[in-house]
Design an enzyme around this catalytic site. Structure first.
Site, short mmCIF file in Angstrom:
data_model
loop_
_atom_site.label_atom_id
_atom_site.label_comp_id
_atom_site.label_asym_id
_atom_site.label_seq_id
_atom_site.Cartn_x
_atom_site.Cartn_y
_atom_site.Cartn_z
N ASP A 1 0.94 -1.07 -0.08
CA ASP A 1 0.09 0.08 -0.01
C ASP A 1 0.85 1.17 -0.21
OD1 ASP A 1 -3.10 0.81 0.18
OD2 ASP A 1 -1.93 2.28 1.40
N GLN A 2 0.26 2.41 -0.25
CA GLN A 2 1.02 3.71 -0.49
C GLN A 2 0.12 4.59 -0.03
OE1 GLN A 2 1.94 5.39 -4.37
NE2 GLN A 2 3.99 4.83 -3.68
#
Length: 201
Positions: free
Chosen positions: A78-79
């Protein structure tokens, strides 16, 4: 030829083309399975304020949600994008993309990218890395021209840009490795897989 040496197929819990391309270009065969989680609900329930902690949590949850097949190693990633204390999500429309670009223009923001590996419902590895991005000053005409050229892609990434595409024109400085910017801290992930003797290099 794949470098993967695991007994069972490697799985990435992501439909991100950029993340899948990073693994494929590294010579690693994998299966892609979408993580069926409500990211915003998980984030809100956690009450975590730090963008890096949020990215790490979502990476873990994605990996765990798909790690129901016995024996498979599952990658979750995820970012998050943070400008100071403000967190950004993917814009839902062209107008929202334009507003994000107005806010980010002339500023330095951070991309917090996290990766986690799970197997049989247990997290075995996780890492979070930061990249710092400085966007050049943009006028309304430049924002409109970019939005026209980039088209629907502006709503597919947080910050309304994809650095591997037309988004590169928005920046004057980038600090951090390319893999982190694309949303998958690949070097620490590969180091873990090698330690586990799962790669043929």
């Amino acid at each position: 030829m794949s470098l993967w040496r695991g007994k069972y197929p490697l799985i990435i819990a992501s439909q991100s083309r950029a993340r899948q391309a990073l693994l494929a270009n590294a010579g690693i065969e994998f299966e892609a399975v979408a993580a069926e989680i409500d990211e915003r609900a998980v984030q809100q329930a956690s009450s975590l304020p730090a963008p890096g902690d949020i990215a790490a949590l979502l990476a873990r949850e994605k990996a765990l949600s798909v790690s129901t097949r016995p024996g498979n190693f599952v990658i979750g990633a995820d970012q998050t994008l943070a400008l100071g204390t403000r967190l950004f999500s993917k814009p839902g429309s062209r107008a929202q993309a334009a507003e994000q670009l107005r806010t980010l223009a002339g500023q330095s923001h951070e991309l917090h990218s996290a990766v986690a590996v799970a197997r049989d419902g247990k997290i075995l590895f996780e890492s979070a890395v930061i990249a710092r991005m400085t966007m050049r000053r943009l006028g309304e005409a430049e924002i409109e021209a970019y939005l026209n050229e980039a088209g629907a892609a502006v709503t597919s990434s947080v910050g309304a840009y994809q650095l591997e595409g037309l988004g590169v024109h928005l920046f004057e400085r980038v600090e951090g490795d390319h893999f982190t910017i694309l949303g998958l801290p690949l070097l620490p992930l590969l180091a873990f897989l090698r330690r586990e003797r799962l790669l043929g290099v």
